[in-house]
Design a protein around this motif. Sequence first.
Motif, PDB file in Angstrom:
ATOM      1  N   GLN A   4      33.002  48.867  50.197  1.00  0.00           N
ATOM      2  CA  GLN A   4      32.106  49.549  49.627  1.00  0.00           C
ATOM      3  C   GLN A   4      30.974  48.424  49.191  1.00  0.00           C
ATOM      4  OE1 GLN A   4      34.782  51.792  46.813  1.00  0.00           O
ATOM      5  NE2 GLN A   4      34.120  53.277  48.246  1.00  0.00           N
ATOM      6  N   CYS A   5      29.592  48.737  49.347  1.00  0.00           N
ATOM      7  CA  CYS A   5      28.363  48.309  48.449  1.00  0.00           C
ATOM      8  C   CYS A   5      28.651  48.561  47.151  1.00  0.00           C
ATOM      9  CB  CYS A   5      27.352  48.670  49.127  1.00  0.00           C
ATOM     10  SG  CYS A   5      27.042  48.682  51.130  1.00  0.00           S
ATOM     11  N   VAL A   6      29.328  48.998  46.650  1.00  0.00           N
ATOM     12  CA  VAL A   6      28.936  48.993  45.175  1.00  0.00           C
ATOM     13  C   VAL A   6      29.549  48.182  44.645  1.00  0.00           C
ATOM     14  CG1 VAL A   6      31.535  50.596  44.386  1.00  0.00           C
ATOM     15  CG2 VAL A   6      29.176  50.593  43.092  1.00  0.00           C
ATOM     16  N   ASP A   7      30.424  47.393  45.215  1.00  0.00           N
ATOM     17  CA  ASP A   7      31.677  46.325  44.563  1.00  0.00           C
ATOM     18  C   ASP A   7      30.696  44.922  45.380  1.00  0.00           C
ATOM     19  OD1 ASP A   7      33.553  47.479  43.619  1.00  0.00           O
ATOM     20  OD2 ASP A   7      34.600  47.843  45.847  1.00  0.00           O
ATOM     21  N   CYS A   8      29.307  44.520  45.832  1.00  0.00           N
ATOM     22  CA  CYS A   8      28.638  44.048  46.533  1.00  0.00           C
ATOM     23  C   CYS A   8      27.500  43.117  45.636  1.00  0.00           C
ATOM     24  CB  CYS A   8      28.318  44.256  48.044  1.00  0.00           C
ATOM     25  SG  CYS A   8      27.488  42.510  48.872  1.00  0.00           S
ATOM     26  N   ALA A  55      29.591  40.480  48.856  1.00  0.00           N
ATOM     27  CA  ALA A  55      29.755  39.210  48.253  1.00  0.00           C
ATOM     28  C   ALA A  55      30.236  39.868  47.275  1.00  0.00           C
ATOM     29  CB  ALA A  55      28.821  38.166  48.237  1.00  0.00           C
ATOM     30  N   SER A  56      31.674  39.900  46.526  1.00  0.00           N
ATOM     31  CA  SER A  56      31.827  40.589  45.355  1.00  0.00           C
ATOM     32  C   SER A  56      31.007  40.286  44.452  1.00  0.00           C
ATOM     33  CB  SER A  56      33.305  40.302  45.443  1.00  0.00           C
ATOM     34  OG  SER A  56      33.638  40.898  43.850  1.00  0.00           O
ATOM     35  N   ALA A  57      30.711  41.353  43.422  1.00  0.00           N
ATOM     36  CA  ALA A  57      29.948  40.975  42.261  1.00  0.00           C
ATOM     37  C   ALA A  57      30.910  40.501  41.025  1.00  0.00           C
ATOM     38  CB  ALA A  57      28.963  42.301  42.117  1.00  0.00           C
ATOM     39  N   ASP A  58      30.163  40.105  39.909  1.00  0.00           N
ATOM     40  CA  ASP A  58      30.844  39.963  39.037  1.00  0.00           C
ATOM     41  C   ASP A  58      31.332  41.060  38.555  1.00  0.00           C
ATOM     42  OD1 ASP A  58      29.619  40.401  36.701  1.00  0.00           O
ATOM     43  OD2 ASP A  58      27.685  40.307  37.884  1.00  0.00           O
ATOM     44  N   PRO A  59      32.820  41.111  37.805  1.00  0.00           N
ATOM     45  CA  PRO A  59      33.732  41.907  37.211  1.00  0.00           C
ATOM     46  C   PRO A  59      32.616  43.141  36.458  1.00  0.00           C
ATOM     47  CG  PRO A  59      35.385  40.420  36.852  1.00  0.00           C
ATOM     48  CD  PRO A  59      33.573  40.060  37.484  1.00  0.00           C
ATOM     49  N   GLU A  60      32.256  42.771  35.781  1.00  0.00           N
ATOM     50  CA  GLU A  60      31.402  43.071  34.572  1.00  0.00           C
ATOM     51  C   GLU A  60      30.319  44.381  35.234  1.00  0.00           C
ATOM     52  OE1 GLU A  60      27.920  42.881  31.168  1.00  0.00           O
ATOM     53  OE2 GLU A  60      29.087  41.415  31.232  1.00  0.00           O
ATOM     54  N   THR A  61      29.596  43.402  36.682  1.00  0.00           N
ATOM     55  CA  THR A  61      28.708  44.056  37.344  1.00  0.00           C
ATOM     56  C   THR A  61      29.430  45.289  38.086  1.00  0.00           C
ATOM     57  OG1 THR A  61      26.751  42.504  37.668  1.00  0.00           O
ATOM     58  CG2 THR A  61      26.604  44.495  38.866  1.00  0.00           C
ATOM     59  N   ARG A  62      30.412  44.916  38.440  1.00  0.00           N
ATOM     60  CA  ARG A  62      31.163  46.122  39.615  1.00  0.00           C
ATOM     61  C   ARG A  62      31.885  47.496  38.555  1.00  0.00           C
ATOM     62  NH1 ARG A  62      35.865  42.716  41.960  1.00  0.00           N
ATOM     63  NH2 ARG A  62      36.586  44.241  42.647  1.00  0.00           N
ATOM     64  N   ALA A  63      32.252  47.496  37.799  1.00  0.00           N
ATOM     65  CA  ALA A  63      32.599  47.367  36.519  1.00  0.00           C
ATOM     66  C   ALA A  63      31.267  48.828  35.576  1.00  0.00           C
ATOM     67  CB  ALA A  63      33.334  47.434  34.849  1.00  0.00           C
ATOM     68  N   LYS A  64      30.731  48.571  35.985  1.00  0.00           N
ATOM     69  CA  LYS A  64      29.007  49.259  35.246  1.00  0.00           C
ATOM     70  C   LYS A  64      28.804  50.305  36.206  1.00  0.00           C
ATOM     71  CE  LYS A  64      27.065  46.459  31.970  1.00  0.00           C
ATOM     72  NZ  LYS A  64      25.707  45.016  31.751  1.00  0.00           N
ATOM     73  N   ARG A  65      28.573  49.818  37.391  1.00  0.00           N
ATOM     74  CA  ARG A  65      28.514  50.482  38.516  1.00  0.00           C
ATOM     75  C   ARG A  65      29.419  51.828  38.632  1.00  0.00           C
ATOM     76  NH1 ARG A  65      26.644  45.898  43.430  1.00  0.00           N
ATOM     77  NH2 ARG A  65      24.817  44.981  42.424  1.00  0.00           N
ATOM     78  N   ARG A  66      30.574  51.264  38.961  1.00  0.00           N
ATOM     79  CA  ARG A  66      31.416  52.612  39.251  1.00  0.00           C
ATOM     80  C   ARG A  66      31.774  53.694  38.493  1.00  0.00           C
ATOM     81  NH1 ARG A  66      35.045  52.008  42.878  1.00  0.00           N
ATOM     82  NH2 ARG A  66      34.634  50.217  45.161  1.00  0.00           N
TER      83      ARG A  66
END
Length: 75
Positions: A4-8, A55-66
């Motif tokens: 999912q693009c939200v995690d990239c 390319a997986s984004a860093d965990p903090e960015t992924r958490a904020k986006r989700r």
Amino acid sequence: MTVQCVDCQHAGRPKIEQRYDTDMVRAGFLMCSCKPVVAGQWISAVYPRYCESFASADPETRAKRRTYYAGVLPK
């Protein structure tokens, strides 16, 4: 691999923002920095797709986006 693009890390807002871009982001759409820039070509942040450029984004960015897209993400 389906992603999912939200995690990239390549997904985000357009470089030159227009006034309607905030509405598109709120509706669950992003732009990919790996794809050629075409006016109005948005991608769904949560649609599962195959992507060679993921390319997986860093965990903090992924958490904020989700958290931001919580109303759009499938449960």
